[in-house]
Scaffold this motif. Structure first.
Motif, PDB file in Angstrom:
ATOM      1  N   GLN A 123       0.956  -1.124  -0.168  1.00  0.00           N
ATOM      2  CA  GLN A 123      -0.201   0.449  -0.116  1.00  0.00           C
ATOM      3  C   GLN A 123       0.896   1.643  -0.197  1.00  0.00           C
ATOM      4  O   GLN A 123       0.476   2.586  -0.503  1.00  0.00           O
ATOM      5  CB  GLN A 123      -0.468   0.021   1.052  1.00  0.00           C
ATOM      6  CG  GLN A 123      -1.998  -0.378   1.402  1.00  0.00           C
ATOM      7  CD  GLN A 123      -3.122  -0.299  -0.380  1.00  0.00           C
ATOM      8  OE1 GLN A 123      -3.450  -0.109  -0.179  1.00  0.00           O
ATOM      9  NE2 GLN A 123      -3.251  -2.344  -0.930  1.00  0.00           N
ATOM     10  N   LEU A 124       2.040   1.089   0.973  1.00  0.00           N
ATOM     11  CA  LEU A 124       2.960   2.800   1.251  1.00  0.00           C
ATOM     12  C   LEU A 124       3.542   2.612  -0.105  1.00  0.00           C
ATOM     13  O   LEU A 124       3.843   3.705  -0.575  1.00  0.00           O
ATOM     14  CB  LEU A 124       3.478   2.441   2.151  1.00  0.00           C
ATOM     15  CG  LEU A 124       3.788   2.377   3.863  1.00  0.00           C
ATOM     16  CD1 LEU A 124       4.755   2.080   3.927  1.00  0.00           C
ATOM     17  CD2 LEU A 124       3.644   3.501   3.619  1.00  0.00           C
ATOM     18  N   LEU A 125       4.084   1.828  -1.075  1.00  0.00           N
ATOM     19  CA  LEU A 125       5.297   1.737  -2.284  1.00  0.00           C
ATOM     20  C   LEU A 125       3.274   2.367  -3.572  1.00  0.00           C
ATOM     21  O   LEU A 125       4.152   2.984  -4.634  1.00  0.00           O
ATOM     22  CB  LEU A 125       5.170   0.733  -2.953  1.00  0.00           C
ATOM     23  CG  LEU A 125       6.307  -0.257  -2.236  1.00  0.00           C
ATOM     24  CD1 LEU A 125       7.064  -1.598  -2.870  1.00  0.00           C
ATOM     25  CD2 LEU A 125       7.408   0.900  -2.356  1.00  0.00           C
ATOM     26  N   ASN A 126       2.509   1.719  -3.248  1.00  0.00           N
ATOM     27  CA  ASN A 126       1.404   2.241  -4.675  1.00  0.00           C
ATOM     28  C   ASN A 126       0.784   4.244  -4.409  1.00  0.00           C
ATOM     29  O   ASN A 126       0.379   4.430  -4.830  1.00  0.00           O
ATOM     30  CB  ASN A 126       0.386   1.538  -4.203  1.00  0.00           C
ATOM     31  CG  ASN A 126      -0.642   1.626  -4.827  1.00  0.00           C
ATOM     32  OD1 ASN A 126      -0.108   0.858  -6.687  1.00  0.00           O
ATOM     33  ND2 ASN A 126      -2.121   1.469  -5.122  1.00  0.00           N
ATOM     34  N   ASN A 127       1.031   4.282  -2.915  1.00  0.00           N
ATOM     35  CA  ASN A 127       0.034   5.459  -2.732  1.00  0.00           C
ATOM     36  C   ASN A 127       1.136   6.598  -2.664  1.00  0.00           C
ATOM     37  O   ASN A 127       0.856   7.812  -2.803  1.00  0.00           O
ATOM     38  CB  ASN A 127      -0.247   5.880  -1.246  1.00  0.00           C
ATOM     39  CG  ASN A 127      -1.756   4.287  -1.192  1.00  0.00           C
ATOM     40  OD1 ASN A 127      -3.037   5.077  -2.021  1.00  0.00           O
ATOM     41  ND2 ASN A 127      -1.854   3.389  -1.507  1.00  0.00           N
ATOM     42  N   ASP A 130       4.677  10.805  -4.583  1.00  0.00           N
ATOM     43  CA  ASP A 130       5.674  11.649  -4.981  1.00  0.00           C
ATOM     44  C   ASP A 130       7.019  11.228  -4.901  1.00  0.00           C
ATOM     45  O   ASP A 130       7.993  11.895  -5.369  1.00  0.00           O
ATOM     46  CB  ASP A 130       5.515  12.851  -3.734  1.00  0.00           C
ATOM     47  CG  ASP A 130       4.503  13.672  -3.502  1.00  0.00           C
ATOM     48  OD1 ASP A 130       3.557  14.112  -4.859  1.00  0.00           O
ATOM     49  OD2 ASP A 130       3.997  13.900  -2.028  1.00  0.00           O
ATOM     50  N   ILE A 131       7.306  10.147  -4.064  1.00  0.00           N
ATOM     51  CA  ILE A 131       8.389   9.308  -3.820  1.00  0.00           C
ATOM     52  C   ILE A 131       8.757   8.297  -4.971  1.00  0.00           C
ATOM     53  O   ILE A 131       9.652   8.464  -5.988  1.00  0.00           O
ATOM     54  CB  ILE A 131       8.601   8.969  -2.707  1.00  0.00           C
ATOM     55  CG1 ILE A 131       8.898   9.897  -1.299  1.00  0.00           C
ATOM     56  CG2 ILE A 131       9.926   7.958  -2.983  1.00  0.00           C
ATOM     57  CD1 ILE A 131       8.462   9.442  -0.516  1.00  0.00           C
ATOM     58  N   THR A 132       7.689   7.153  -5.152  1.00  0.00           N
ATOM     59  CA  THR A 132       7.273   5.621  -5.800  1.00  0.00           C
ATOM     60  C   THR A 132       6.805   6.232  -7.073  1.00  0.00           C
ATOM     61  O   THR A 132       7.492   5.150  -8.067  1.00  0.00           O
ATOM     62  CB  THR A 132       7.131   5.175  -4.721  1.00  0.00           C
ATOM     63  OG1 THR A 132       5.763   4.714  -5.021  1.00  0.00           O
ATOM     64  CG2 THR A 132       7.401   4.992  -3.756  1.00  0.00           C
ATOM     65  N   ARG A 133       6.279   7.640  -7.182  1.00  0.00           N
ATOM     66  CA  ARG A 133       5.064   7.525  -8.685  1.00  0.00           C
ATOM     67  C   ARG A 133       4.137   6.794  -8.889  1.00  0.00           C
ATOM     68  O   ARG A 133       3.443   6.521  -9.502  1.00  0.00           O
ATOM     69  CB  ARG A 133       5.994   7.363 -10.278  1.00  0.00           C
ATOM     70  CG  ARG A 133       7.398   8.788 -10.066  1.00  0.00           C
ATOM     71  CD  ARG A 133       7.367   8.568 -11.240  1.00  0.00           C
ATOM     72  NE  ARG A 133       6.866   7.599 -12.686  1.00  0.00           N
ATOM     73  CZ  ARG A 133       6.149   8.536 -13.214  1.00  0.00           C
ATOM     74  NH1 ARG A 133       6.385   9.835 -13.085  1.00  0.00           N
ATOM     75  NH2 ARG A 133       5.677   7.707 -14.342  1.00  0.00           N
ATOM     76  N   GLY A 134       3.629   5.165  -7.778  1.00  0.00           N
ATOM     77  CA  GLY A 134       2.591   5.159  -7.627  1.00  0.00           C
ATOM     78  C   GLY A 134       2.794   3.416  -8.568  1.00  0.00           C
ATOM     79  O   GLY A 134       3.556   3.102  -9.069  1.00  0.00           O
ATOM     80  N   ASP A 228       2.449  -3.912  -8.331  1.00  0.00           N
ATOM     81  CA  ASP A 228       2.531  -4.916  -8.852  1.00  0.00           C
ATOM     82  C   ASP A 228       3.300  -5.554  -8.840  1.00  0.00           C
ATOM     83  O   ASP A 228       3.225  -7.495  -8.799  1.00  0.00           O
ATOM     84  CB  ASP A 228       1.763  -4.832  -9.818  1.00  0.00           C
ATOM     85  CG  ASP A 228       0.734  -3.911 -10.576  1.00  0.00           C
ATOM     86  OD1 ASP A 228       0.119  -3.864  -9.535  1.00  0.00           O
ATOM     87  OD2 ASP A 228       0.530  -3.455 -11.160  1.00  0.00           O
ATOM     88  N   LEU A 229       4.459  -5.776  -8.345  1.00  0.00           N
ATOM     89  CA  LEU A 229       5.658  -6.344  -8.622  1.00  0.00           C
ATOM     90  C   LEU A 229       6.174  -7.034  -6.980  1.00  0.00           C
ATOM     91  O   LEU A 229       6.423  -8.631  -6.829  1.00  0.00           O
ATOM     92  CB  LEU A 229       7.317  -6.570  -9.098  1.00  0.00           C
ATOM     93  CG  LEU A 229       7.142  -5.671 -10.619  1.00  0.00           C
ATOM     94  CD1 LEU A 229       8.754  -5.012 -10.916  1.00  0.00           C
ATOM     95  CD2 LEU A 229       7.066  -7.073 -11.381  1.00  0.00           C
ATOM     96  N   PHE A 230       5.119  -6.246  -6.155  1.00  0.00           N
ATOM     97  CA  PHE A 230       5.735  -6.994  -4.703  1.00  0.00           C
ATOM     98  C   PHE A 230       3.657  -6.719  -3.948  1.00  0.00           C
ATOM     99  O   PHE A 230       4.891  -6.163  -2.821  1.00  0.00           O
ATOM    100  CB  PHE A 230       6.451  -5.293  -3.872  1.00  0.00           C
ATOM    101  CG  PHE A 230       7.448  -5.197  -4.954  1.00  0.00           C
ATOM    102  CD1 PHE A 230       8.273  -6.146  -4.972  1.00  0.00           C
ATOM    103  CD2 PHE A 230       7.524  -3.739  -5.349  1.00  0.00           C
ATOM    104  CE1 PHE A 230       9.751  -5.915  -6.019  1.00  0.00           C
ATOM    105  CE2 PHE A 230       8.976  -3.447  -6.524  1.00  0.00           C
ATOM    106  CZ  PHE A 230       9.581  -4.380  -6.746  1.00  0.00           C
ATOM    107  N   LEU A 231       2.781  -7.142  -4.587  1.00  0.00           N
ATOM    108  CA  LEU A 231       1.969  -7.140  -3.478  1.00  0.00           C
ATOM    109  C   LEU A 231       2.383  -8.315  -3.044  1.00  0.00           C
ATOM    110  O   LEU A 231       2.888  -9.853  -3.197  1.00  0.00           O
ATOM    111  CB  LEU A 231       0.518  -8.276  -4.943  1.00  0.00           C
ATOM    112  CG  LEU A 231       0.899  -6.699  -5.796  1.00  0.00           C
ATOM    113  CD1 LEU A 231      -0.536  -7.399  -6.541  1.00  0.00           C
ATOM    114  CD2 LEU A 231       0.226  -5.351  -4.954  1.00  0.00           C
TER     115      LEU A 231
END
Length: 240
Positions: A123-127, A130-134, A228-231
């Motif tokens: 959820q953090l990587l997706n949201n 500003d940092i990960t581009r979601g 999606d690679l880290f679900l």
């Protein structure tokens, strides 16, 4: 099979893997390179579940933390070696944080706790757009200058080296004995003077370290990342 025959079989397998780029095309070489990268996740699960008997469903979160740390810093222009160190250090630290409460849990409680970490990481990587581009994915990771064949051989050396090192750790070191004692009978191990909590915490940190290394190599090799690679479902695939 005799010991000599086993060594001959090992030698033949390694020789075939070394010769693989000479007989396959780019597609299968790419598949084998990815398989070698993901073998590090299998080693990390073996360190935690196989050696210490701790079931984790959060490995994808550690891999994602390592991959995105490397990717974000790489795009920002940070030197490659610092990107690698940070990409390994953050998952290891997260493994320590997760291990502090998780090492006190057992059975399905431990599995649910680690699964919660995996869900949170995804959820953090997706949201954190500003940092990960979601969901847009992380683009622009700089190349380290290796072609596909060179990547394959580097990954082969890393994978075989870790496999040999973990085999020595399990069979020929006191740490391996302590890990297996915690796995098979934690109460008896504690009665014999083994610091069971410390051993399990160390297993979490080492497992997260290897998963972070996998993430760094995955980001450096693919040069594109998406949440999606880290679900959490990826953690189940790693276990399978």
């Amino acid at each position: 099979m005799s010991k000599t025959g086993l060594w001959i079989l090992r030698f033949v397998c390694v020789a075939l893997m070394v010769a693989l780029p000479l007989v396959v095309g780019p597609f299968w070489l790419n598949m084998m390179a990815l398989a070698l990268i993901y073998s590090l996740v299998v080693f990390s699960i073996n360190m935690l579940t196989g050696f210490a008997g701790l079931l984790s469903f959060g490995q994808a979160g550690f891999v994602g933390a390592g991959a995105y740390t490397y990717g974000v810093l790489n795009i920002a222009g940070v030197p490659i070696y610092l990107c690698i160190l940070a990409g390994i250090a953050l998952p290891t630290f997260l493994g320590l944080l997760l291990g502090l409460p998780a090492a006190r849990l057992k059975g399905h409680y431990l599995a649910i706790g680690t699964l919660g970490f995996g869900v949170l990481a995804a959820q953090l990587l997706n949201n954190m757009v500003d940092i990960t581009r979601g969901p847009m994915g992380l683009l622009g990771i700089r190349s380290i200058g290796l072609d596909r064949t060179s990547w394959y051989y580097v990954l082969l050396v890393i994978s075989l080296g870790l496999m040999a090192g973990l085999n020595v750790l399990e069979r020929r070191t006191f740490l391996g004995v302590m890990l297996k004692s915690v796995k098979y009978d934690e109460v008896s191990a504690g009665a014999c003077g083994v610091a069971t909590f410390g051993v399990k915490l160390l297993a979490f940190c080492c497992s997260a370290f290897l998963a972070g290394l996998c993430g760094v190599l995955l980001a450096a090799y693919m040069r594109f990342l998406t949440p999606d690679l880290f679900l959490p479902t990826e953690s189940f695939r790693y276990l399978m």
